[in-house]
Scaffold this motif. Sequence first.
Motif, short mmCIF file in Angstrom:
data_model
loop_
_atom_site.label_atom_id
_atom_site.label_comp_id
_atom_site.label_asym_id
_atom_site.label_seq_id
_atom_site.Cartn_x
_atom_site.Cartn_y
_atom_site.Cartn_z
N THR A 75 5.24 -14.24 8.44
CA THR A 75 5.21 -13.29 7.33
C THR A 75 5.80 -11.97 7.81
N PRO A 76 6.38 -11.20 6.91
CA PRO A 76 6.96 -9.91 7.32
C PRO A 76 5.88 -8.97 7.86
N ALA A 77 6.29 -8.05 8.70
CA ALA A 77 5.33 -7.10 9.28
C ALA A 77 4.82 -6.10 8.25
N GLY A 78 5.57 -5.90 7.20
CA GLY A 78 5.15 -4.97 6.15
C GLY A 78 5.95 -5.22 4.90
N TRP A 79 5.49 -4.65 3.78
CA TRP A 79 6.22 -4.81 2.52
C TRP A 79 7.48 -3.95 2.53
N HIS A 80 8.54 -4.50 1.99
CA HIS A 80 9.79 -3.74 1.91
C HIS A 80 9.82 -2.85 0.67
N ALA A 81 8.92 -3.10 -0.28
CA ALA A 81 8.82 -2.26 -1.47
C ALA A 81 7.63 -1.33 -1.32
N PRO A 82 7.69 -0.14 -1.95
CA PRO A 82 6.56 0.80 -1.83
C PRO A 82 5.28 0.20 -2.41
N VAL A 83 4.15 0.46 -1.74
CA VAL A 83 2.85 -0.01 -2.19
C VAL A 83 2.19 1.09 -3.01
N ILE A 143 -3.91 -3.09 -3.00
CA ILE A 143 -3.69 -4.33 -2.25
C ILE A 143 -3.48 -3.96 -0.79
N GLY A 144 -3.60 -4.96 0.07
CA GLY A 144 -3.43 -4.73 1.50
C GLY A 144 -2.01 -4.28 1.82
N SER A 145 -1.91 -3.31 2.69
CA SER A 145 -0.58 -2.84 3.07
C SER A 145 0.14 -3.83 3.98
N LEU A 146 -0.60 -4.73 4.60
CA LEU A 146 0.00 -5.76 5.45
C LEU A 146 0.11 -7.06 4.65
N PRO A 147 1.25 -7.71 4.67
CA PRO A 147 1.41 -8.96 3.92
C PRO A 147 0.37 -10.02 4.28
N ALA A 148 0.00 -10.11 5.57
CA ALA A 148 -0.98 -11.13 5.97
C ALA A 148 -2.32 -10.90 5.28
N GLN A 149 -2.70 -9.63 5.09
CA GLN A 149 -3.96 -9.34 4.41
C GLN A 149 -3.90 -9.75 2.95
N THR A 150 -2.78 -9.49 2.31
CA THR A 150 -2.65 -9.84 0.89
C THR A 150 -2.56 -11.34 0.69
N LEU A 151 -1.79 -12.03 1.54
CA LEU A 151 -1.63 -13.47 1.39
C LEU A 151 -2.94 -14.20 1.66
N ALA A 152 -3.83 -13.60 2.44
CA ALA A 152 -5.13 -14.23 2.69
C ALA A 152 -5.97 -14.29 1.43
N GLN A 153 -5.60 -13.49 0.40
CA GLN A 153 -6.31 -13.50 -0.87
C GLN A 153 -5.65 -14.43 -1.89
N ARG A 154 -4.60 -15.14 -1.49
CA ARG A 154 -3.93 -16.04 -2.42
C ARG A 154 -4.57 -17.41 -2.33
N PRO A 155 -5.26 -17.87 -3.38
CA PRO A 155 -5.90 -19.18 -3.30
C PRO A 155 -4.91 -20.32 -3.20
N ASP A 156 -3.70 -20.17 -3.77
CA ASP A 156 -2.74 -21.26 -3.67
C ASP A 156 -2.21 -21.41 -2.25
#
Length: 467
Positions: free
Chosen positions: A34-42, A271-284
């Motif tokens: 996963t990317p180290a951070g979002w490329h779009a502003p949070v 939402i989490g500023s780190l992609p790994a934190q946000t993806l951990a909330q994706r049930p799919d």
Amino acid sequence: MTPFRPSRLALAALPLLLAACAVQRPPAQAPAPTPAGWHAPVPHQGSVADLARWWEQHADPLLGELVRDAQALSPTVAQAGAQLAQARAQQVAARAALLPALDAQANASRGFNEQVGGIATVAQAGLQAGWEIDLFGRNAAVEDAARERLAGARAQWHEARVSVAAEVALQYSGWHHCMRQLAVAQADARSRGETARLAQESERAGFTAPATAALATASHADALGRAAQQRLQCEIDVKTLVALTGRTEPALRAQLAAAPPLRPQDALFAIGSLPAQTLAQRPDVYAAEREVAAASAEVGDAQAQRLPRVTLSGSIGRGLVRSGGVEVTSNTWSIGPVAVTLPLFDGGRRAAQVDAARARYDSAVQRYHAQVRQAVGEVEQALVRLDSTAGRSADARRAADGYRRSFEATQARWTAGMASLVELEDARRTQLASETALVALEQERMAAWIALYRAAGGGWSEAAPTP
């Protein structure tokens, strides 16, 4: 010299044989970069609400009620619940295979008995036990796969609920913005109607050319048509909400009419500023990862089917023989036999099953990686839309205010006879376009927030309760 004994040699070689037969599963985890951070502003400006219940932060409780009604009636949620119940039952069945099985038996008969030399009543009752010793972990692998799929089914049930909540919120927001667009269209139609009335009076007085009055009348008719088309869209939105929530249309219309206006907010949730934190909330994503673990366990099951199987059985019972008033009882018990089943030849069926299980595992890994990529893309797209709408909002409001003042000034000049009707209609057209674009931009921003809510998993966590 010690004589050669094959039995001792076999016992000494048994640990080596078992080690050679050990089942080697593929990794149950398939790390996806996963990317180290979002490329779009949070968007974290302002006060934020909880992601899982962001709609409850509004002053309008109707949205939360509609979401709950839709979730209770949704066939998608019901299907996910049925799959969850099926996965739970399969786990119970798989776990039972690791335990001994116990059956009760009873029978009775009456007839000639050679042992007593006459008519006798014979009755027997007992317990029969059987246990497959899971020497190579076959049953444990089946139980592991069922447990992982149960965890995935729980996550998919939550995903269905998040999808329904997002759909209802999008429809509800769409109805509010549709009504605002209708108000703009109706105000424009009233303004054009007043212009047409004044133009007709001026024509009758001989101050306005017939072509000018005809232009004003046509402009009014055009505005009425746009307002009617916008009203149709609002009606469709209401009927869509009725279908989603199961509420009666008259009751829902009354509740919608009493609902406060839905105003755009700078921030609805964080939402989490780190992609790994946000993806951990994706049930799919979580369900896809659990499917990888289940496929790994199924490879172990397929490999273990090529190895020997050991079963142990036993029984205990009591018998009765009654003849001529004499009754004889007896107790019986046995342990064994210990049965060993060794696959020798099956035409390559078990080897093919291993290959198929490995192929399913590779496919599950690829689906998991694709799901992670899709999740990252959905979040990035929602963030880009939010950032874009935030940047355009101030300009759109300034444009709408400026065009409104320009139209009011042109209307005053036309009333005083210092501007033509063509100038007035051109200013009116520009003002209508700017106000319509402003409402559409606010709807786009709300839709981007809802898309981000869904893309971020709706605040789901592994510990979330399930039915």
